[in-house]
Design a protein around this motif. Sequence first.
Motif, mmCIF file in Angstrom:
data_model
loop_
_atom_site.group_PDB
_atom_site.id
_atom_site.type_symbol
_atom_site.label_atom_id
_atom_site.label_comp_id
_atom_site.label_asym_id
_atom_site.label_seq_id
_atom_site.Cartn_x
_atom_site.Cartn_y
_atom_site.Cartn_z
ATOM 1 N N ILE A 132 0.842 -1.185 0.000
ATOM 2 C CA ILE A 132 0.000 0.000 0.000
ATOM 3 C C ILE A 132 0.883 1.244 0.000
ATOM 4 C CG2 ILE A 132 -0.291 -0.142 2.520
ATOM 5 C CD1 ILE A 132 -2.961 1.382 2.123
ATOM 6 N N ASP A 133 0.545 2.167 -0.890
ATOM 7 C CA ASP A 133 1.190 3.479 -0.990
ATOM 8 C C ASP A 133 0.268 4.475 -0.282
ATOM 9 O OD1 ASP A 133 2.108 5.989 -1.734
ATOM 10 O OD2 ASP A 133 2.002 5.628 -3.890
ATOM 11 N N VAL A 134 0.700 4.971 0.867
ATOM 12 C CA VAL A 134 -0.127 5.858 1.683
ATOM 13 C C VAL A 134 0.214 7.311 1.361
ATOM 14 C CG1 VAL A 134 -0.752 6.532 4.034
ATOM 15 C CG2 VAL A 134 -0.311 4.122 3.490
ATOM 16 N N GLY A 135 -0.723 7.985 0.697
ATOM 17 C CA GLY A 135 -0.495 9.358 0.262
ATOM 18 C C GLY A 135 0.198 9.386 -1.083
ATOM 19 N N CYS A 136 -0.459 8.852 -2.094
ATOM 20 C CA CYS A 136 0.209 8.603 -3.375
ATOM 21 C C CYS A 136 0.466 9.850 -4.204
ATOM 22 C CB CYS A 136 -0.600 7.601 -4.194
ATOM 23 S SG CYS A 136 -2.238 8.191 -4.711
ATOM 24 N N GLY A 137 -0.193 10.969 -3.892
ATOM 25 C CA GLY A 137 -0.021 12.151 -4.727
ATOM 26 C C GLY A 137 -0.363 11.849 -6.173
ATOM 27 N N THR A 138 0.487 12.292 -7.075
ATOM 28 C CA THR A 138 0.256 12.047 -8.501
ATOM 29 C C THR A 138 0.804 10.705 -8.961
ATOM 30 O OG1 THR A 138 2.235 13.374 -8.960
ATOM 31 C CG2 THR A 138 0.099 14.477 -9.136
ATOM 32 N N GLY A 139 1.344 9.906 -8.030
ATOM 33 C CA GLY A 139 1.703 8.530 -8.361
ATOM 34 C C GLY A 139 3.177 8.201 -8.420
ATOM 35 N N SER A 140 4.038 9.083 -7.921
ATOM 36 C CA SER A 140 5.483 8.837 -8.039
ATOM 37 C C SER A 140 5.889 7.487 -7.464
ATOM 38 C CB SER A 140 6.265 9.952 -7.348
ATOM 39 O OG SER A 140 6.069 11.188 -7.982
#
Length: 269
Positions: A41-49
């Motif tokens: 899980i990516d927590v706080g993905c923003g624009t996907g970096s």
Amino acid sequence: MPSSFNVESADGYEQLMGRWSRRLAPMLIDFAGLADGDHVIDVGCGTGSLAFTLAERPGLREIAAIDYSPVFVAAAQARNTDPRITIQQADACALPFENDRFDRAISLLVLHFVPEAGKAVAEMARVVRAGGVVAAAVWDHYGGMSGMRMMWDTVVMLDENALPLRRKYCFQPMMRPGEMKNSFIARGLADVEETSLLIRMDYLSFDDYWQPIAAGEGPLGRYVAGLEPEKRKAVDAAVRAAYEAGEPDGPRSFASVAWACRGRVPEAG
């Protein structure tokens, strides 16, 4: 729990920070570790970096990404072409997943914008299985962001109203040495390690450096956007002079350091 980061547009964020978070993402992934078959899980993905860098690892089974900002979620969803990636709007302090759901939870440049960052760490630990890994990185705004500190230190010389904003910028959650490590330990994580990661932010020109701030992106951008015209003109000129430092406009490179921390979810009993 809302983020304290000011979002004007996904494209503006990309110019302000997304291009640099993509440089940092592989370093955090290496620090966190991965194994074939992992659910991440990516927590706080923003624009996907981070999510899209994770997707370069073919052995991963699942990449779930969340962000509080619907602007970021829409932008990341529009870019996504990998069926292993799912992206949704959610709160880092109340993750919409059951206990023990993932092998690793990773957060890139997010926890310092979460007012109750410890809750987000606890949630990351909750959704990771026993033996799994929680890892995160945040910028060291006080001691490790030379290019951004240059802006703030220039602005406060012209406007004392910027002093409390600079203090808030420099000492956001998890930014002091050992703070993230202590938070991980306090949330029951084991084998906690903290380190620093270094990239360089390379700009083509002053406009490349200043344009997203001038357009209102991020904490400093919100301040600049609220200035009256004469003070705004003075700030623009002073920051340009600091960037150029007596040389013609052109490329500049700034060292940028992030704190990174990882811990293991202990086995029951």
